[in-house]
Design an enzyme around this catalytic site. Sequence first.
Site, PDB file in Angstrom:
ATOM      1  N   HIS A 125       0.782  -1.390  -0.167  1.00 11.65           N
ATOM      2  CA  HIS A 125       0.024   0.018  -0.042  1.00 11.65           C
ATOM      3  C   HIS A 125       0.879   1.255  -0.089  1.00 11.65           C
ATOM      4  O   HIS A 125       0.103   2.320   0.341  1.00 11.65           O
ATOM      5  CB  HIS A 125      -0.963  -0.071   1.131  1.00 11.65           C
ATOM      6  CG  HIS A 125      -2.095  -0.871   1.134  1.00 11.65           C
ATOM      7  ND1 HIS A 125      -2.805  -1.575   2.226  1.00 11.65           N
ATOM      8  CD2 HIS A 125      -2.291  -1.675  -0.062  1.00 11.65           C
ATOM      9  CE1 HIS A 125      -3.699  -2.616   1.771  1.00 11.65           C
ATOM     10  NE2 HIS A 125      -3.488  -2.605   0.353  1.00 11.65           N
ATOM     11  N   CYS A 137       1.906  13.299 -13.166  1.00 18.19           N
ATOM     12  CA  CYS A 137       2.961  13.725 -14.522  1.00 18.19           C
ATOM     13  C   CYS A 137       4.504  13.090 -14.161  1.00 18.19           C
ATOM     14  O   CYS A 137       5.276  13.136 -15.057  1.00 18.19           O
ATOM     15  CB  CYS A 137       3.270  15.183 -14.247  1.00 18.19           C
ATOM     16  SG  CYS A 137       4.117  15.710 -12.714  1.00 18.19           S
ATOM     17  N   THR A 194      -3.215  -7.965  11.152  1.00 23.88           N
ATOM     18  CA  THR A 194      -4.112  -7.442  10.294  1.00 23.88           C
ATOM     19  C   THR A 194      -5.671  -8.217  10.237  1.00 23.88           C
ATOM     20  O   THR A 194      -5.955  -9.194  10.590  1.00 23.88           O
ATOM     21  CB  THR A 194      -3.764  -7.674   8.789  1.00 23.88           C
ATOM     22  OG1 THR A 194      -4.708  -7.373   7.865  1.00 23.88           O
ATOM     23  CG2 THR A 194      -3.494  -9.259   8.549  1.00 23.88           C
ATOM     24  N   ASN A 219      -2.691 -12.093  16.401  1.00 25.95           N
ATOM     25  CA  ASN A 219      -3.648 -11.137  16.389  1.00 25.95           C
ATOM     26  C   ASN A 219      -3.928 -10.956  17.841  1.00 25.95           C
ATOM     27  O   ASN A 219      -4.429 -11.796  18.574  1.00 25.95           O
ATOM     28  CB  ASN A 219      -4.774 -11.277  15.558  1.00 25.95           C
ATOM     29  CG  ASN A 219      -5.276  -9.907  15.272  1.00 25.95           C
ATOM     30  OD1 ASN A 219      -6.023  -9.363  16.094  1.00 25.95           O
ATOM     31  ND2 ASN A 219      -5.350  -9.731  13.873  1.00 25.95           N
TER      32      ASN A 219
END
Length: 249
Positions: A125, A137, A194, A219
């Site tokens: 990401h 550009c 996550t 987790n």
Amino acid sequence: MSRDRLTAAVAKIAHASNPVSFSGAGLSAESGIATFREGSDEDALWSRFDPQQLASQEGFLAAPETVIDWYNWRRKTLAGAKPNDAHVSLAKQPGWTHITQNVDNLLEQALEITGIDSSPVLHLHGTLLKDHCNAECGYEELIDLHQAPPLRQCNCGGYMRPSVVWFGESLPAQIIQSAVAQAEKTDLMLVVGTSAQVYPAAGLIEIAVSNGAEVIVVNTECHGRTGARVTELVGEAGKLLPELFADSC
Ligand code: BJW
């Protein structure tokens, strides 16, 4: 958490020949970086802001200054953050490939500290350490996290923006291709911190499972991921990862 499960996970790691870590915001939580989706946590970024609005092209075009201020607030926190025990444990393991959704550089910092900086880190990401022109550009700039610039325009007239992947945007093609290739060939994926709600990143776990890999999930919340080859360990990454890797080097 049962000791047996931890012992089983340690054995799986010891037998892995091509291990991969797949991480999310929980990996950096103990470094003081807010996660995204933990509503009850007053530090959770998205309990105070609407992510779909801020982390999207539509949100940026509607309120560019708000979006840049939000990113610069996060950059300031990151500037003062240090890798935690989970980063360091991962970084100490030679021969691992690291796939992360995180836009911080704390795992790289840990790799530098431990001297094992040849392990690749695939950032699905993007990164907070760079800006690029939103008008595409091609202009880009490295960012000093301590002094991130306010909203500004590129010479071409477009707005500069963080080099992260917003909702509705494609992940960097080479990075996601490499990550998919790693998920297909790994025999052990360690999934850390996550919620696995955001795709295509979360799909990497399914790819690894369907290709026969062992999966260890670390987790603070039980996600109820089931399967013969899945081991779920509930607890903080900064505590569990050092235990998982205690015997490996
Ligand atoms: C601990 C802990 C501790 C806490 N120890 N654990 C297929 C199905 C459905 C939807 C889609 C799909 N394919 C694509 C989509 C749309 C969308 C999507 O997935 N939406 C879902 C929300 C439904 N995906 C996209 O738009 C992606 N692009 C794309 O697919 O392009 C192709 C396309 C184009 C056009 C149209 C359609 C398709 C792009 C996704 C980009 C995500 N970007 C963000 C923002 C990055 C920039 C920024 O930082 O601002 O990435 S969103 C945000 O979520 C961020 C994260 O990387 C990502 C994942 O979050 P993560 O890391 O899992 O964090 P949390 O907070 O959710 O979880 C933390 C966990 O840690 C929790 O479980 C805690 O319990 C745990 N924890 N402390 C261990 N100490």
